[in-house]
Every structure is written in structure tokens, then in C-alpha cells.
Design a protein around this motif. Structure first.
Motif, PDB file in Angstrom:
ATOM      1  N   UNK A 184      11.073  10.685 -16.821  1.00 18.75           N
ATOM      2  CA  UNK A 184      10.484   9.832 -15.429  1.00 18.75           C
ATOM      3  C   UNK A 184       9.469   8.855 -15.964  1.00 18.75           C
ATOM      4  N   UNK A 185       8.976   8.876 -16.970  1.00 16.83           N
ATOM      5  CA  UNK A 185       7.936   7.909 -17.462  1.00 16.83           C
ATOM      6  C   UNK A 185       8.262   6.510 -17.092  1.00 16.83           C
ATOM      7  N   UNK A 186       9.468   6.118 -17.235  1.00 13.70           N
ATOM      8  CA  UNK A 186      10.071   4.579 -17.208  1.00 13.70           C
ATOM      9  C   UNK A 186      10.236   4.340 -15.589  1.00 13.70           C
ATOM     10  N   UNK A 187      10.257   5.482 -14.722  1.00 11.24           N
ATOM     11  CA  UNK A 187      10.086   5.147 -13.301  1.00 11.24           C
ATOM     12  C   UNK A 187       8.771   4.809 -12.807  1.00 11.24           C
ATOM     13  N   UNK A 188       7.803   5.216 -13.549  1.00 15.81           N
ATOM     14  CA  UNK A 188       6.421   5.050 -13.099  1.00 15.81           C
ATOM     15  C   UNK A 188       6.026   3.605 -13.583  1.00 15.81           C
ATOM     16  N   UNK A 189       6.648   3.195 -14.949  1.00 15.91           N
ATOM     17  CA  UNK A 189       6.207   2.049 -15.490  1.00 15.91           C
ATOM     18  C   UNK A 189       6.906   0.954 -14.539  1.00 15.91           C
ATOM     19  N   UNK A 190       8.122   1.226 -13.884  1.00 12.79           N
ATOM     20  CA  UNK A 190       8.994   0.186 -13.272  1.00 12.79           C
ATOM     21  C   UNK A 190       8.231  -0.083 -11.799  1.00 12.79           C
ATOM     22  N   UNK A 191       7.578   1.270 -11.254  1.00 15.80           N
ATOM     23  CA  UNK A 191       6.829   1.143 -10.044  1.00 15.80           C
ATOM     24  C   UNK A 191       5.542   0.042 -10.314  1.00 15.80           C
ATOM     25  N   UNK A 192       4.966   0.266 -11.358  1.00 18.19           N
ATOM     26  CA  UNK A 192       3.771  -0.548 -11.583  1.00 18.19           C
ATOM     27  C   UNK A 192       4.189  -2.082 -11.717  1.00 18.19           C
ATOM     28  N   UNK A 193       5.125  -2.204 -12.244  1.00 19.32           N
ATOM     29  CA  UNK A 193       5.644  -3.956 -12.701  1.00 19.32           C
ATOM     30  C   UNK A 193       6.126  -4.271 -11.062  1.00 19.32           C
ATOM     31  N   UNK A 194       6.830  -3.463 -10.282  1.00 25.98           N
ATOM     32  CA  UNK A 194       7.266  -4.016  -9.386  1.00 25.98           C
ATOM     33  C   UNK A 194       5.956  -4.356  -8.259  1.00 25.98           C
ATOM     34  N   UNK A 216       0.845  -1.186  -0.019  1.00 27.84           N
ATOM     35  CA  UNK A 216      -0.088   0.026  -0.125  1.00 27.84           C
ATOM     36  C   UNK A 216       0.746   1.341  -0.014  1.00 27.84           C
ATOM     37  N   UNK A 217       1.873   1.257   0.889  1.00 33.71           N
ATOM     38  CA  UNK A 217       2.650   2.157   0.639  1.00 33.71           C
ATOM     39  C   UNK A 217       3.638   2.712  -0.725  1.00 33.71           C
ATOM     40  N   UNK A 218       3.783   1.490  -1.271  1.00 28.79           N
ATOM     41  CA  UNK A 218       4.443   1.767  -2.632  1.00 28.79           C
ATOM     42  C   UNK A 218       3.430   2.342  -3.618  1.00 28.79           C
ATOM     43  N   UNK A 219       2.195   1.874  -3.674  1.00 28.13           N
ATOM     44  CA  UNK A 219       1.122   2.272  -4.304  1.00 28.13           C
ATOM     45  C   UNK A 219       0.777   3.926  -4.129  1.00 28.13           C
ATOM     46  N   UNK A 220       0.856   4.246  -2.902  1.00 31.63           N
ATOM     47  CA  UNK A 220       1.059   5.640  -2.654  1.00 31.63           C
ATOM     48  C   UNK A 220       2.055   6.496  -3.154  1.00 31.63           C
ATOM     49  N   UNK A 221       3.301   5.701  -3.135  1.00 33.77           N
ATOM     50  CA  UNK A 221       4.417   6.548  -3.549  1.00 33.77           C
ATOM     51  C   UNK A 221       4.310   6.750  -5.066  1.00 33.77           C
ATOM     52  N   UNK A 222       3.773   5.656  -5.723  1.00 37.67           N
ATOM     53  CA  UNK A 222       3.529   5.714  -7.338  1.00 37.67           C
ATOM     54  C   UNK A 222       2.649   6.681  -7.686  1.00 37.67           C
ATOM     55  N   UNK A 223       1.388   7.020  -6.613  1.00 40.14           N
ATOM     56  CA  UNK A 223       0.422   7.973  -6.949  1.00 40.14           C
ATOM     57  C   UNK A 223       0.951   9.158  -6.816  1.00 40.14           C
ATOM     58  N   UNK A 224       1.887   9.536  -5.858  1.00 41.74           N
ATOM     59  CA  UNK A 224       2.589  10.705  -5.739  1.00 41.74           C
ATOM     60  C   UNK A 224       3.288  11.150  -6.898  1.00 41.74           C
ATOM     61  N   UNK A 225       4.053  10.162  -7.367  1.00 41.54           N
ATOM     62  CA  UNK A 225       4.989  10.413  -8.548  1.00 41.54           C
ATOM     63  C   UNK A 225       4.001  10.771  -9.712  1.00 41.54           C
ATOM     64  N   UNK A 226       3.138   9.867 -10.010  1.00 41.54           N
ATOM     65  CA  UNK A 226       2.112  10.462 -11.027  1.00 41.54           C
ATOM     66  C   UNK A 226       1.611  11.699 -11.117  1.00 41.54           C
ATOM     67  N   UNK A 227       1.135  12.222  -9.801  1.00 44.97           N
ATOM     68  CA  UNK A 227       0.565  13.327  -9.384  1.00 44.97           C
ATOM     69  C   UNK A 227       1.713  14.334  -9.827  1.00 44.97           C
ATOM     70  N   UNK A 228       2.729  14.160  -9.394  1.00 45.42           N
ATOM     71  CA  UNK A 228       4.006  15.112  -9.615  1.00 45.42           C
ATOM     72  C   UNK A 228       4.232  15.180 -11.292  1.00 45.42           C
ATOM     73  N   UNK A 229       4.257  14.140 -11.828  1.00 43.37           N
ATOM     74  CA  UNK A 229       4.370  14.124 -13.128  1.00 43.37           C
ATOM     75  C   UNK A 229       3.229  14.989 -13.926  1.00 43.37           C
ATOM     76  N   UNK A 230       2.107  14.676 -13.574  1.00 46.78           N
ATOM     77  CA  UNK A 230       0.962  15.693 -14.212  1.00 46.78           C
ATOM     78  C   UNK A 230       1.372  17.240 -14.026  1.00 46.78           C
ATOM     79  N   UNK A 231       1.282  17.371 -12.574  1.00 52.39           N
ATOM     80  CA  UNK A 231       1.893  18.760 -12.247  1.00 52.39           C
ATOM     81  C   UNK A 231       2.947  19.489 -13.064  1.00 52.39           C
ATOM     82  N   UNK A 232       3.896  18.737 -13.161  1.00 50.61           N
ATOM     83  CA  UNK A 232       5.208  19.066 -13.829  1.00 50.61           C
ATOM     84  C   UNK A 232       5.068  19.158 -15.471  1.00 50.61           C
TER      85      UNK A 232
END
Length: 232
Positions: free
Chosen positions: A54-64, A19-35
Motif C-alpha cells: 500500500x505504500x505506493x498508494x500513499x506516494x501516488x496520493x502525495x503526487x496527485x 482538502x478532502x484529498x489531504x484528509x483521505x491521504x491522512x486517513x490512509x497513512x493512519x491506517x497504514x501505521x495501525x496495520x
């Protein structure tokens, strides 16, 4: 909302970690949209390039996270509510990854050169995008707390987003009718708006996953039940 206690303390640790990793992924996606929105607004191609990198980082988080969920199903054989949580997480990260794709779409358009006379449309789309970011932030907060009522409120925020989307379309269509030479560039701006509108739909999906986990009820085609949750 706290997860229930289990015979295996390690199981609790694994679920909370996911769950913590999901929220971290969500935070990164939110930052990506804002940027990406900032890059569009400021015509900042370097910032847009950063979003694309940074897109690849989001993809890697999904896979992990997906792999972690698969492992926990295989090792722990969760039942009932625990299995609903894992299924909700797997679906949520899919929607978060697709919201991440919206950020790269915006960033791609941000790297284009637009004439100054179209700045008013860029401002309009950027403001529209901020509404979507707010909706995303709220649904992530609801997910963190597994708050059904909050999820139901966020779900209905999409009505405001859809109404604003129609305003953006009306303005861009008027612009193209008044200046036919603007059509190619304005169509790129419209493509951004279309992508942003889909963020609201993805957020609604996550709301449904939260409700499914907590209530054990699939509400995808049950607007009356969704409305009733607001009054709980």
C-alpha cells in the motif's frame, strides 16, 4: 473552519476538493501505521506485506495532491490566506508521506522473526506506536477543522511521546546489557521506536502549518506563542 467565499465558485470547489484529498491521504497513512503495528505485535508477515504494497498508494496520493496545488496556483493565482492554505497543504502531504514511510519501516521489522523472550519489548513498542497514532489522528482532526487551539494541544502531546520514547530506550538498553546475544534483534526494535518517535515530530510540523494558515504566523521557533494559543 469554513474557507472564505471567492468570486469564483469553482475556486471554492477546488480548494475543498484538495482538502478532502489531504484528509483521505491522512486517513490512509493512519491506517497504514495501525496495520503495521498490529503486524509487529502479532508477528503477522502477511499483514506486513500488505502495508508494504500500500505504500505506493500513499506516494501516488502525495503526487496527485501536489499536482492539484500546482494547477490551482497557476490557474487561480491565489493571494493571502488562500495561498497560505495551499502552502500548508503542500507541506502537510510531505510530512504525511514520511509518516507513511514509518509504517513501511515497522512492517519491514514485523517480517523478522523474534524470540519469545523479546515479546515484552514488542508489546512496549506497539503501545508506544499507538500513542503516535493517537497524536496523528488528533492532528488530522485539527486540520479538518483548521482549529488552532486543537493544533496547539496536539503540538504539546509530543512531550508525552518523547517521555515514553525514553522509557522504551531504557528498557531495550537494559535488555541488551542483560543479554548481549540479543543485540542484533533488539536493535531492529529500537529502529522501530526511533521511527515512531519521528511521527510525533511530523505531527508537530502539521500543527505549525495549521497555525500558519489561520493566523498567518510562523511559529516554528516561538514556543511562547504556541503556549499562548492554549489559553485562547
Amino acid at each position: 473552519m469554513q474557507l472564505g467565499r471567492h468570486i469564483s465558485g469553482q475556486f471554492n470547489v477546488e480548494l475543498e476538493s484538495i482538502r478532502t484529498h489531504v484528509l483521505a491521504m491522512g486517513g490512509m497513512v493512519e491506517e497504514q501505521i495501525s496495520l503495521a503495528l498490529h503486524a509487529l505485535y502479532k508477528h503477522d508477515s502477511q499483514l506486513a506485506s500488505k502495508v508494504n504494497r500500500n505504500e505506493n498508494k500513499v506516494n501516488q496520493m502525495e503526487v496527485a495532491i501536489d499536482e492539484a496545488c500546482t494547477r490551482i496556483i497557476a490557474k487561480r493565482q491565489p493571494t493571502a490566506k488562500d495561498l497560505r492554505l495551499i502552502m500548508a497543504i503542500i507541506k502537510t502531504i510531505t510530512d504525511l508521506e514520511r509518516i507513511g514511510d514509518v509504517a513501511t519501516k515497522i512492517a519491514y521489522v514485523a517480517q523478522e522473526q523474534f524470540p519469545a523472550k523479546q515479546d515484552s519489548l514488542i508489546v512496549l513498542v506497539e503501545a508506544f506506536g499507538r500513542m503516535a497514532v493517537h497524536m496523528l489522528h488528533q492532528v488530522l482532526d485539527a486540520f479538518a477543522r483548521m482549529d488552532v487551539q486543537a493544533a496547539a494541544k496536539v503540538y504539546h502531546m509530543d512531550d508525552e511521546l518523547d517521555a515514553e520514547y525514553k522509557k522504551v530506550l531504557n528498557q531495550t538498553m537494559k535488555f541488551m546489557m542483560d543479554d548481549p546475544s540479543s543485540v542484533p534483534k533488539v536493535m531492529q526494535i529500537i529502529s522501530c521506536a526511533q521511527a515512531i518517535e519521528r511521527v510525533g515530530d511530523r505531527c508537530q510540523n502539521i500543527c505549525e502549518y495549521i497555525i500558519y494558515f489561520v493566523k498567518g504566523k510562523d511559529v516554528r521557533h516561538d514556543p511562547e506563542y504556541l503556549q499562548s494559543l492554549l489559553n485562547e
